[in-house]
Design a protein around this motif. Structure first.
Motif, mmCIF file in Angstrom:
data_model
loop_
_atom_site.group_PDB
_atom_site.id
_atom_site.type_symbol
_atom_site.label_atom_id
_atom_site.label_comp_id
_atom_site.label_asym_id
_atom_site.label_seq_id
_atom_site.Cartn_x
_atom_site.Cartn_y
_atom_site.Cartn_z
ATOM 1 N N VAL A 303 0.828 -1.205 0.000
ATOM 2 C CA VAL A 303 0.000 0.000 0.000
ATOM 3 C C VAL A 303 0.866 1.261 0.000
ATOM 4 C CG1 VAL A 303 -1.823 1.269 1.232
ATOM 5 C CG2 VAL A 303 -1.860 -1.224 1.159
ATOM 6 N N PHE A 304 2.100 1.160 0.487
ATOM 7 C CA PHE A 304 2.974 2.337 0.527
ATOM 8 C C PHE A 304 3.113 3.020 -0.834
ATOM 9 C CE2 PHE A 304 4.574 0.368 4.516
ATOM 10 C CZ PHE A 304 4.459 1.474 5.354
ATOM 11 N N PRO A 305 3.325 2.283 -1.939
ATOM 12 C CA PRO A 305 3.447 2.966 -3.242
ATOM 13 C C PRO A 305 2.180 3.682 -3.700
ATOM 14 C CG PRO A 305 4.400 0.762 -3.347
ATOM 15 C CD PRO A 305 3.656 0.851 -2.056
ATOM 16 N N PHE A 306 1.056 3.436 -3.021
ATOM 17 C CA PHE A 306 -0.180 4.115 -3.390
ATOM 18 C C PHE A 306 -0.100 5.607 -3.098
ATOM 19 C CE2 PHE A 306 -5.061 3.881 -3.199
ATOM 20 C CZ PHE A 306 -5.150 3.834 -4.582
ATOM 21 N N ALA A 307 0.937 6.028 -2.368
ATOM 22 C CA ALA A 307 1.153 7.451 -2.100
ATOM 23 C C ALA A 307 1.817 8.167 -3.274
ATOM 24 C CB ALA A 307 2.009 7.612 -0.849
ATOM 25 N N LEU A 308 2.349 7.419 -4.232
ATOM 26 C CA LEU A 308 3.115 8.034 -5.327
ATOM 27 C C LEU A 308 2.300 8.962 -6.231
ATOM 28 C CD1 LEU A 308 5.381 5.030 -6.414
ATOM 29 C CD2 LEU A 308 6.041 7.072 -5.128
ATOM 30 N N PRO A 309 1.070 8.627 -6.627
ATOM 31 C CA PRO A 309 0.338 9.551 -7.510
ATOM 32 C C PRO A 309 0.136 10.940 -6.906
ATOM 33 C CG PRO A 309 -0.681 7.396 -7.576
ATOM 34 C CD PRO A 309 0.343 7.350 -6.473
ATOM 35 N N SER A 310 -0.195 11.011 -5.618
ATOM 36 C CA SER A 310 -0.367 12.322 -4.980
ATOM 37 C C SER A 310 0.938 13.107 -5.009
ATOM 38 C CB SER A 310 -0.850 12.153 -3.539
ATOM 39 O OG SER A 310 -2.086 11.497 -3.493
ATOM 40 N N VAL A 324 4.354 6.786 -14.990
ATOM 41 C CA VAL A 324 5.202 5.810 -14.288
ATOM 42 C C VAL A 324 4.714 5.617 -12.859
ATOM 43 C CG1 VAL A 324 7.519 5.367 -13.399
ATOM 44 C CG2 VAL A 324 7.224 6.236 -15.725
ATOM 45 N N THR A 325 4.442 6.721 -12.156
ATOM 46 C CA THR A 325 3.982 6.597 -10.770
ATOM 47 C C THR A 325 2.631 5.887 -10.699
ATOM 48 O OG1 THR A 325 2.872 8.762 -10.740
ATOM 49 C CG2 THR A 325 5.193 8.714 -10.141
ATOM 50 N N MET A 326 1.769 6.161 -11.664
ATOM 51 C CA MET A 326 0.464 5.504 -11.676
ATOM 52 C C MET A 326 0.622 4.006 -11.932
ATOM 53 S SD MET A 326 -1.833 7.836 -11.027
ATOM 54 C CE MET A 326 -3.450 7.524 -11.719
ATOM 55 N N PHE A 327 1.543 3.638 -12.817
ATOM 56 C CA PHE A 327 1.776 2.225 -13.105
ATOM 57 C C PHE A 327 2.263 1.486 -11.865
ATOM 58 C CE2 PHE A 327 4.778 -1.163 -14.110
ATOM 59 C CZ PHE A 327 4.004 -1.981 -14.917
ATOM 60 N N VAL A 328 3.245 2.043 -11.174
ATOM 61 C CA VAL A 328 3.815 1.396 -9.993
ATOM 62 C C VAL A 328 2.760 1.269 -8.892
ATOM 63 C CG1 VAL A 328 5.523 1.613 -8.153
ATOM 64 C CG2 VAL A 328 6.155 2.129 -10.518
ATOM 65 N N SER A 329 2.023 2.331 -8.664
ATOM 66 C CA SER A 329 1.006 2.275 -7.611
ATOM 67 C C SER A 329 -0.105 1.299 -7.966
ATOM 68 C CB SER A 329 0.431 3.670 -7.355
ATOM 69 O OG SER A 329 -0.274 4.150 -8.492
ATOM 70 N N GLY A 330 -0.460 1.223 -9.247
ATOM 71 C CA GLY A 330 -1.488 0.281 -9.668
ATOM 72 C C GLY A 330 -1.066 -1.161 -9.450
ATOM 73 N N ALA A 331 0.177 -1.495 -9.805
ATOM 74 C CA ALA A 331 0.666 -2.857 -9.611
ATOM 75 C C ALA A 331 0.694 -3.221 -8.131
ATOM 76 C CB ALA A 331 2.059 -2.997 -10.222
ATOM 77 N N ALA A 332 1.163 -2.299 -7.301
ATOM 78 C CA ALA A 332 1.292 -2.574 -5.872
ATOM 79 C C ALA A 332 -0.068 -2.733 -5.209
ATOM 80 C CB ALA A 332 2.083 -1.450 -5.199
ATOM 81 N N ILE A 333 -1.016 -1.847 -5.528
ATOM 82 C CA ILE A 333 -2.316 -1.922 -4.861
ATOM 83 C C ILE A 333 -3.086 -3.142 -5.314
ATOM 84 C CG2 ILE A 333 -3.825 -0.633 -6.442
ATOM 85 C CD1 ILE A 333 -3.521 -0.191 -2.615
ATOM 86 N N GLU A 334 -2.796 -3.654 -6.502
ATOM 87 C CA GLU A 334 -3.461 -4.871 -6.953
ATOM 88 C C GLU A 334 -2.964 -6.085 -6.170
ATOM 89 O OE1 GLU A 334 -6.318 -6.889 -9.130
ATOM 90 O OE2 GLU A 334 -5.942 -4.758 -8.787
ATOM 91 N N VAL A 335 -1.693 -6.104 -5.829
ATOM 92 C CA VAL A 335 -1.180 -7.177 -4.976
ATOM 93 C C VAL A 335 -1.915 -7.154 -3.639
ATOM 94 C CG1 VAL A 335 0.846 -8.033 -3.746
ATOM 95 C CG2 VAL A 335 1.069 -7.231 -6.105
ATOM 96 N N CYS A 391 -1.653 14.685 1.407
ATOM 97 C CA CYS A 391 -2.268 13.412 1.028
ATOM 98 C C CYS A 391 -1.233 12.293 1.029
ATOM 99 C CB CYS A 391 -2.900 13.531 -0.368
ATOM 100 S SG CYS A 391 -4.351 14.608 -0.444
ATOM 101 N N THR A 392 -0.068 12.575 0.482
ATOM 102 C CA THR A 392 1.007 11.590 0.429
ATOM 103 C C THR A 392 1.422 11.145 1.828
ATOM 104 O OG1 THR A 392 1.833 12.605 -1.620
ATOM 105 C CG2 THR A 392 3.345 11.163 -0.415
ATOM 106 N N ALA A 393 1.593 12.110 2.726
ATOM 107 C CA ALA A 393 2.032 11.800 4.091
ATOM 108 C C ALA A 393 0.988 10.977 4.838
ATOM 109 C CB ALA A 393 2.322 13.099 4.844
ATOM 110 N N LEU A 394 -0.290 11.252 4.622
ATOM 111 C CA LEU A 394 -1.347 10.515 5.316
ATOM 112 C C LEU A 394 -1.403 9.061 4.881
ATOM 113 C CD1 LEU A 394 -4.179 13.195 5.396
ATOM 114 C CD2 LEU A 394 -2.999 12.209 7.371
ATOM 115 N N VAL A 395 -1.181 8.802 3.595
ATOM 116 C CA VAL A 395 -1.168 7.417 3.113
ATOM 117 C C VAL A 395 -0.034 6.639 3.774
ATOM 118 C CG1 VAL A 395 -0.831 5.933 1.101
ATOM 119 C CG2 VAL A 395 -2.260 7.965 0.921
ATOM 120 N N VAL A 396 1.137 7.241 3.823
ATOM 121 C CA VAL A 396 2.297 6.581 4.422
ATOM 122 C C VAL A 396 2.077 6.341 5.920
ATOM 123 C CG1 VAL A 396 4.759 6.837 4.963
ATOM 124 C CG2 VAL A 396 3.896 7.477 2.698
#
Length: 439
Positions: A303-310, A324-335, A391-396
């Protein structure tokens, strides 16, 4: 805890799909693909419909909040209803509501007389339909696969659905740029109509809900008991109340504004959302073969990479960097998503799926209306860049905190034999069973 029953429909005789992907599973997947094709474009279209009508970023947030507020208000009722009535009928009725609401939204936009209150009203009706649809759909899906094939089935389902999101987001962005947002909303209405027709053909031989019930409130209390006695469940639901809220605000309110001012309009933003979809497919492909033993630990770390788009919107990155950030966050959140569904499938009794799913959805989206409504004022008070970094800090922070819950770190995947044999087999296999209170 026993595994859900096998699908009521007989396995197909052809060889074009796996034996475990029965008729109901195939219909559910096909219908979900169709609705996602329309929905991903419609989310972008609704924001640009507000902007084209002369609305501000705050107005975009109000329309987004109008969609999510009834979702929060009616989710628990929707979950109880879905465990009491045949789930496929609840899904078809909800699709009908969504079709009508999105069709009306499209009509006022195409006629050029869309007012803010109208767009909020139709968005609220759509959110109401989703409140009844989501718990029923998740419970129905869980009931169509066995424990042995659950991980692969969920990964394939999510891969197909998220793949549809790629085309829907990219096509929606292109259609908005070329034809306007109204036509995208009209396509979404048609998609709901077709999906509802497919779901009407689901083969449900017995009633999905319990044969006996003490009433709606008693059903809700029983569902709550399933949630509150499992720290891993309510801990992650609380985590996602923050994550979904801030990420939803960033992408539904700030994303279109950044796209208009820095990326060149809706088309690049649609492409960036499509890269998120590509990432989710990549994550789903990975999960088709990977069955991590500690499902929740692996999922939560992803879930940590889900902070990248913000963070990418805060910089703001150019279109390719945002992709690129959307791709990485999408792959991670799908796991995370596949591991989460597998955990619920393993731990929650089938007859309580929809109620537990409703509490899951309720907690996860509970902050979304407030977050989207406050996105505009937060931008005015602190600036868009500072709001996005927040937003980024809250996700982390939320993700780091949930790792402190012992069950999140310890709960392990059990084989079908271990599930059937009970706690003794689990101990013999060396797995860490949930705490006694979690049963």
């Amino acid at each position: 805890m026993s595994s859900p029953a096998a699908p009521s429909a007989a396995p197909p005789s052809g060889r074009q799909r796996p034996a475990w992907a029965g008729r109901n599973y195939t219909l559910l997947t096909s219908a979900a693909v169709i609705t996602n094709l329309g929905a991903h474009g419609a989310l972008v279209a609704s924001a640009f419909a507000v902007l084209e009508a002369g609305g501000s970023g705050g107005d975009v947030g109000l329309v987004a909040a109008a969609r999510t507020l009834p979702l929060v208000l009616f989710l628990l009722v929707g979950g109880a209803v879905a465990d009491r009535l045949p789930r496929h009928r609840v899904m078809v009725a909800a699709n009908a509501v969504n079709c009508v609401s999105q069709g009306a939204f499209a009509a006022v936009v195409l006629l050029g007389h869309a007012q803010l209150w109208q767009m909020m009203l139709f968005s609220a009706l759509c959110g109401t339909g989703q409140a009844f649809f989501n718990p029923a759909a998740e419970g129905m899906l869980f009931a169509t696969v066995s424990g042995e094939h659950a991980n692969r089935a969920f990964a394939l389902f999510r891969m197909a659905v998220n793949g549809a999101g790629i085309g829907g987001a990219a096509l929606g962005g292109a259609m908005i740029a070329g034809m306007g947002p109204g036509w995208v909303l009209a396509v979404d209405a048609a998609a709901f109509a077709v999906a509802g027709l497919l779901r009407a053909f689901l083969d449900v031989g017995v009633k999905s809900g319990p044969e006996k019930s003490s009433g709606l409130l008693a059903d809700l209390r029983e569902g709550w008991a399933e949630v509150r006695t499992r720290p891993w469940l309510w801990g992650i639901v609380l985590q996602f109340s923050v994550v979904v809220g801030v990420v939803g605000a960033a992408e539904s309110v700030y994303g279109p504004l950044v796209a208009r001012e820095h990326l060149g309009g809706p088309a690049p933003w649609g492409i960036a959302l499509a890269f998120f979809g590509v990432g989710t497919i990549t994550g789903a492909v990975l999960m088709m073969a990977w069955k991590p033993r500690r499902m929740l630990l692996v999922g939560t770390l992803c879930v940590f990479p889900f902070a990248l788009p913000s963070a990418g919107l805060a910089v703001p990155l150019p279109a390719w960097g945002l992709c690129v950030t959307m791709f990485v966050s999408g792959a991670a959140i799908e796991v995370f998503g596949v591991n989460w569904m597998s955990t619920l499938h393993q731990e929650i009794p089938e007859d309580k799926f929809s109620r537990v799913s409703a509490y899951d959805w309720f907690g996860s989206v509970s902050m979304l209306p407030l977050a989207t409504a406050l996105a505009g004022p937060a931008e005015s008070a602190f600036g868009r860049t500072q709001a996005l970094w927040g937003c980024t800090a809250l996700v982390v922070a939320a993700t780091a905190l949930v790792l402190l819950v012992p069950d999140v770190r310890r709960l392990r995947r059990r084989s079908a034999k271990e599930v059937a044999s009970g706690p003794e087999a689990i101990a013999a296999a060396g797995a860490v069973a949930p705490e006694p209170a979690a049963r």
